[in-house]
Design a protein around this motif. Sequence first.
Motif, PDB file in Angstrom:
ATOM      1  N   THR A  84       0.826  -1.213   0.000  1.00  0.00           N
ATOM      2  CA  THR A  84       0.000   0.000   0.000  1.00  0.00           C
ATOM      3  C   THR A  84       0.858   1.259   0.000  1.00  0.00           C
ATOM      4  O   THR A  84       0.496   2.271  -0.600  1.00  0.00           O
ATOM      5  CB  THR A  84      -0.942   0.003   1.215  1.00  0.00           C
ATOM      6  N   GLU A  85       1.998   1.172   0.645  1.00  0.00           N
ATOM      7  CA  GLU A  85       2.887   2.334   0.689  1.00  0.00           C
ATOM      8  C   GLU A  85       3.605   2.569  -0.643  1.00  0.00           C
ATOM      9  O   GLU A  85       4.101   3.666  -0.903  1.00  0.00           O
ATOM     10  CB  GLU A  85       3.908   2.156   1.812  1.00  0.00           C
ATOM     11  N   LYS A  86       3.671   1.529  -1.490  1.00  0.00           N
ATOM     12  CA  LYS A  86       4.402   1.645  -2.757  1.00  0.00           C
ATOM     13  C   LYS A  86       3.490   1.889  -3.963  1.00  0.00           C
ATOM     14  O   LYS A  86       3.758   2.759  -4.798  1.00  0.00           O
ATOM     15  CB  LYS A  86       5.223   0.375  -2.999  1.00  0.00           C
ATOM     16  N   LEU A  87       2.432   1.080  -4.068  1.00  0.00           N
ATOM     17  CA  LEU A  87       1.562   1.173  -5.241  1.00  0.00           C
ATOM     18  C   LEU A  87       0.212   0.558  -4.913  1.00  0.00           C
ATOM     19  O   LEU A  87       0.146  -0.591  -4.477  1.00  0.00           O
ATOM     20  CB  LEU A  87       2.191   0.426  -6.435  1.00  0.00           C
ATOM     21  N   ILE A  88      -0.850   1.327  -5.109  1.00  0.00           N
ATOM     22  CA  ILE A  88      -2.197   0.815  -4.868  1.00  0.00           C
ATOM     23  C   ILE A  88      -2.835   0.329  -6.160  1.00  0.00           C
ATOM     24  O   ILE A  88      -3.358  -0.783  -6.222  1.00  0.00           O
ATOM     25  CB  ILE A  88      -3.075   1.889  -4.192  1.00  0.00           C
ATOM     26  N   HIS A  89      -2.772   1.125  -7.213  1.00  0.00           N
ATOM     27  CA  HIS A  89      -3.428   0.691  -8.446  1.00  0.00           C
ATOM     28  C   HIS A  89      -3.001   1.545  -9.628  1.00  0.00           C
ATOM     29  O   HIS A  89      -2.858   2.766  -9.510  1.00  0.00           O
ATOM     30  CB  HIS A  89      -4.952   0.786  -8.292  1.00  0.00           C
ATOM     31  N   THR A  90      -2.764   0.882 -10.755  1.00  0.00           N
ATOM     32  CA  THR A  90      -2.586   1.593 -12.022  1.00  0.00           C
ATOM     33  C   THR A  90      -3.476   0.999 -13.103  1.00  0.00           C
ATOM     34  O   THR A  90      -3.710   1.639 -14.136  1.00  0.00           O
ATOM     35  CB  THR A  90      -1.129   1.513 -12.522  1.00  0.00           C
ATOM     36  N   GLY A  91      -3.964  -0.205 -12.861  1.00  0.00           N
ATOM     37  CA  GLY A  91      -4.666  -0.958 -13.900  1.00  0.00           C
ATOM     38  C   GLY A  91      -3.627  -1.701 -14.720  1.00  0.00           C
ATOM     39  O   GLY A  91      -2.833  -1.075 -15.438  1.00  0.00           O
ATOM     40  N   TYR A  92      -3.590  -3.034 -14.586  1.00  0.00           N
ATOM     41  CA  TYR A  92      -2.516  -3.809 -15.227  1.00  0.00           C
ATOM     42  C   TYR A  92      -2.471  -3.582 -16.737  1.00  0.00           C
ATOM     43  O   TYR A  92      -1.392  -3.571 -17.340  1.00  0.00           O
ATOM     44  CB  TYR A  92      -2.694  -5.294 -14.918  1.00  0.00           C
ATOM     45  N   GLN A  93      -3.635  -3.375 -17.349  1.00  0.00           N
ATOM     46  CA  GLN A  93      -3.668  -3.165 -18.797  1.00  0.00           C
ATOM     47  C   GLN A  93      -3.120  -1.799 -19.207  1.00  0.00           C
ATOM     48  O   GLN A  93      -2.755  -1.587 -20.361  1.00  0.00           O
ATOM     49  CB  GLN A  93      -5.104  -3.295 -19.315  1.00  0.00           C
ATOM     50  N   VAL A  94      -3.071  -0.867 -18.253  1.00  0.00           N
ATOM     51  CA  VAL A  94      -2.585   0.486 -18.551  1.00  0.00           C
ATOM     52  C   VAL A  94      -1.081   0.567 -18.301  1.00  0.00           C
ATOM     53  O   VAL A  94      -0.291   0.901 -19.190  1.00  0.00           O
ATOM     54  CB  VAL A  94      -3.329   1.536 -17.707  1.00  0.00           C
ATOM     55  N   VAL A  95      -0.683   0.285 -17.052  1.00  0.00           N
ATOM     56  CA  VAL A  95       0.735   0.229 -16.702  1.00  0.00           C
ATOM     57  C   VAL A  95       0.934  -1.028 -15.858  1.00  0.00           C
ATOM     58  O   VAL A  95       0.517  -1.070 -14.692  1.00  0.00           O
ATOM     59  CB  VAL A  95       1.185   1.476 -15.903  1.00  0.00           C
ATOM     60  N   PRO A  96       1.535  -2.085 -16.404  1.00  0.00           N
ATOM     61  CA  PRO A  96       1.645  -3.352 -15.679  1.00  0.00           C
ATOM     62  C   PRO A  96       2.664  -3.299 -14.547  1.00  0.00           C
ATOM     63  O   PRO A  96       3.474  -2.371 -14.455  1.00  0.00           O
ATOM     64  CB  PRO A  96       2.061  -4.342 -16.762  1.00  0.00           C
ATOM     65  N   TYR A  97       2.626  -4.334 -13.709  1.00  0.00           N
ATOM     66  CA  TYR A  97       3.509  -4.416 -12.549  1.00  0.00           C
ATOM     67  C   TYR A  97       3.839  -5.876 -12.288  1.00  0.00           C
ATOM     68  O   TYR A  97       3.107  -6.804 -12.666  1.00  0.00           O
ATOM     69  CB  TYR A  97       2.860  -3.760 -11.318  1.00  0.00           C
ATOM     70  N   GLU A  98       4.957  -6.087 -11.605  1.00  0.00           N
ATOM     71  CA  GLU A  98       5.537  -7.426 -11.476  1.00  0.00           C
ATOM     72  C   GLU A  98       4.668  -8.390 -10.681  1.00  0.00           C
ATOM     73  O   GLU A  98       4.564  -9.578 -11.028  1.00  0.00           O
ATOM     74  CB  GLU A  98       6.923  -7.335 -10.819  1.00  0.00           C
ATOM     75  N   VAL A  99       4.036  -7.936  -9.621  1.00  0.00           N
ATOM     76  CA  VAL A  99       3.365  -8.864  -8.723  1.00  0.00           C
ATOM     77  C   VAL A  99       2.207  -9.588  -9.416  1.00  0.00           C
ATOM     78  O   VAL A  99       1.892 -10.738  -9.082  1.00  0.00           O
ATOM     79  CB  VAL A  99       2.890  -8.129  -7.450  1.00  0.00           C
ATOM     80  N   TYR A 100       1.593  -8.970 -10.403  1.00  0.00           N
ATOM     81  CA  TYR A 100       0.548  -9.632 -11.195  1.00  0.00           C
ATOM     82  C   TYR A 100       1.138 -10.855 -11.911  1.00  0.00           C
ATOM     83  O   TYR A 100       0.552 -11.950 -11.899  1.00  0.00           O
ATOM     84  CB  TYR A 100      -0.019  -8.625 -12.203  1.00  0.00           C
ATOM     85  N   ILE A 101       2.303 -10.671 -12.530  1.00  0.00           N
ATOM     86  CA  ILE A 101       2.958 -11.765 -13.253  1.00  0.00           C
ATOM     87  C   ILE A 101       3.372 -12.868 -12.286  1.00  0.00           C
ATOM     88  O   ILE A 101       3.226 -14.059 -12.577  1.00  0.00           O
ATOM     89  CB  ILE A 101       4.187 -11.243 -14.019  1.00  0.00           C
ATOM     90  N   THR A 318     -10.906  -3.580 -15.129  1.00  0.00           N
ATOM     91  CA  THR A 318     -10.346  -2.336 -14.586  1.00  0.00           C
ATOM     92  C   THR A 318      -9.605  -2.573 -13.272  1.00  0.00           C
ATOM     93  O   THR A 318      -8.459  -2.187 -13.109  1.00  0.00           O
ATOM     94  CB  THR A 318     -11.462  -1.301 -14.358  1.00  0.00           C
ATOM     95  N   PHE A 319     -10.270  -3.224 -12.336  1.00  0.00           N
ATOM     96  CA  PHE A 319      -9.688  -3.391 -11.007  1.00  0.00           C
ATOM     97  C   PHE A 319      -9.012  -4.745 -10.807  1.00  0.00           C
ATOM     98  O   PHE A 319      -8.333  -4.957  -9.812  1.00  0.00           O
ATOM     99  CB  PHE A 319     -10.765  -3.224  -9.930  1.00  0.00           C
ATOM    100  N   GLY A 320      -9.218  -5.694 -11.725  1.00  0.00           N
ATOM    101  CA  GLY A 320      -8.718  -7.046 -11.530  1.00  0.00           C
ATOM    102  C   GLY A 320      -7.217  -7.106 -11.353  1.00  0.00           C
ATOM    103  O   GLY A 320      -6.462  -6.453 -12.063  1.00  0.00           O
ATOM    104  N   GLY A 321      -6.789  -7.935 -10.401  1.00  0.00           N
ATOM    105  CA  GLY A 321      -5.364  -8.114 -10.168  1.00  0.00           C
ATOM    106  C   GLY A 321      -4.685  -6.900  -9.600  1.00  0.00           C
ATOM    107  O   GLY A 321      -3.540  -6.596  -9.951  1.00  0.00           O
ATOM    108  N   SER A 322      -5.360  -6.208  -8.688  1.00  0.00           N
ATOM    109  CA  SER A 322      -4.730  -5.044  -8.066  1.00  0.00           C
ATOM    110  C   SER A 322      -3.467  -5.483  -7.328  1.00  0.00           C
ATOM    111  O   SER A 322      -3.386  -6.611  -6.829  1.00  0.00           O
ATOM    112  CB  SER A 322      -5.684  -4.371  -7.078  1.00  0.00           C
ATOM    113  N   PRO A 323      -2.458  -4.630  -7.253  1.00  0.00           N
ATOM    114  CA  PRO A 323      -1.221  -5.008  -6.564  1.00  0.00           C
ATOM    115  C   PRO A 323      -1.456  -5.466  -5.130  1.00  0.00           C
ATOM    116  O   PRO A 323      -0.813  -6.412  -4.663  1.00  0.00           O
ATOM    117  CB  PRO A 323      -0.393  -3.716  -6.608  1.00  0.00           C
ATOM    118  N   ILE A 324      -2.383  -4.817  -4.438  1.00  0.00           N
ATOM    119  CA  ILE A 324      -2.644  -5.181  -3.049  1.00  0.00           C
ATOM    120  C   ILE A 324      -3.213  -6.588  -2.957  1.00  0.00           C
ATOM    121  O   ILE A 324      -2.773  -7.415  -2.140  1.00  0.00           O
ATOM    122  CB  ILE A 324      -3.600  -4.157  -2.408  1.00  0.00           C
ATOM    123  N   SER A 325      -4.189  -6.897  -3.792  1.00  0.00           N
ATOM    124  CA  SER A 325      -4.776  -8.231  -3.770  1.00  0.00           C
ATOM    125  C   SER A 325      -3.775  -9.292  -4.226  1.00  0.00           C
ATOM    126  O   SER A 325      -3.784 -10.418  -3.730  1.00  0.00           O
ATOM    127  CB  SER A 325      -6.014  -8.271  -4.657  1.00  0.00           C
TER     128      SER A 325
END
Length: 444
Positions: A84-101, A318-325
């Motif tokens: 939560t302190e680093k990244l809450i949400h960008t939308g993986y389809q917009v700007v992806p992030y490692e934890v989803y992968i 839109t919200f699927g695979g949020s970094p927090i989840s």
Amino acid sequence: MKQLDRPKIVTEIPGPKSRELWKLHEKYIPKSLGMDNSIFVEEAKGALLKDVDGNVYIDFAGAIGTVNAGHCPPEVVQAVKEQTEKLIHTGYQVVPYEVYIRLAEKLCNITPGSFKKKALIINSGVEAVENAVKIAIHYTNKPIIITFENAFHGRTRLGMALTSKVRPYKFGFNAYIYNMDRYPYAYCYRCRYGLEYPSCGLRCLHAIEEGFAVRYDPEEIAVIIVEPIQGEGGFIVPPDDWFPGLRKICDKYEIVLIDDEIQAGMGRTGKMFCVENYGVAPDIITVAKSIASGFPISATIGKAEMMDVAQKGGLGTTFGGSPISCVAALETIKIIENGLEHAQDIGEIILKRLHEMQEKHEIIGDVRGKGPMAALELVKDKKTKEPAKEETKKLVENCNKKGLITLRCGIYDNVIRILVPLIIEEELLEVGLDIMDETLKEIK
């Protein structure tokens, strides 16, 4: 909240603070939102809940199977704080992030099947079901979906259509679609054909192929979607050879097999995925509920060639695979993987105790389950098997008053299901089972 060795009831149930909150609930919340309790929780840890009045309960409901790793696991809480302190949400389809992968990689590695897989990470169980079905239809270019009696697959329009129980889930919503067929599940206690296993020869399974001659040709059938143990339908456990037989039908006619593990998966039967009990690898698996200890997330995991078939943009969220989840899921999966042996141990305790209760209490018509996914079906008469709906409701209410949270399910609302967090201490589990046993004596 301190860990207690048994529940603690200090007020009448519900207590005064809960009653005040219930007044606000009635004022602002739709009546159609089904409610199982009128107590309001303030805090939860492990397998215990504390309400706003200070009463402590053992949780045998587990947020309908959402907290297999327990309430507020410290590892999950810490990972979520850091994320939560680093990244809450960008939308993986917009700007992806490692934890989803990393989560997709983990899910593809632990799900049954030696073939290449890919995973779509989304928000809820029914969204996982929706995506699984549309992927299967796109892949096969066929229209028909097969589902089962007593099934539950969610509350969207497609989810309701796939679901079997009419009230309260479907009534009034016009939840019917043209391209669906339904067959009896292997509900051996209430066999639709009046037969007994194994002499039945799996009559309910053979009915599917018989239906190909008079209902839909197999060349029109895209998918069979099935729960490996039916959840809302009554914790119905098919014979061990039923699921492999279903796999053979799908292979024979080139039908996609979707395994809905939303309630039965994530260690609930003592194995990571319930389908592992049958030695079968489905084509697509849906997971949700306990995957992230209560954070909203789900996934559709399937054969890579199926997952890749749709056009670019055909899958999305839109919200699927949020970094927090995602971080919550990764930590939760670790907890469940490390606790499978304990889950098997408590499963043995639960089933042993439930069978002992069945010997003592005439109201228990059937005991069934695999591992810690177990249930009691209550009946007015063991010969007629008349459902004891009101008695089941009374049992839930009376257990609640003694400090045990339980849940009903089943087509006739006469099944008590056990969805206790899998990390529960054996001593605390025994206390909860004692309360259930004692309360059954009071039900006439």
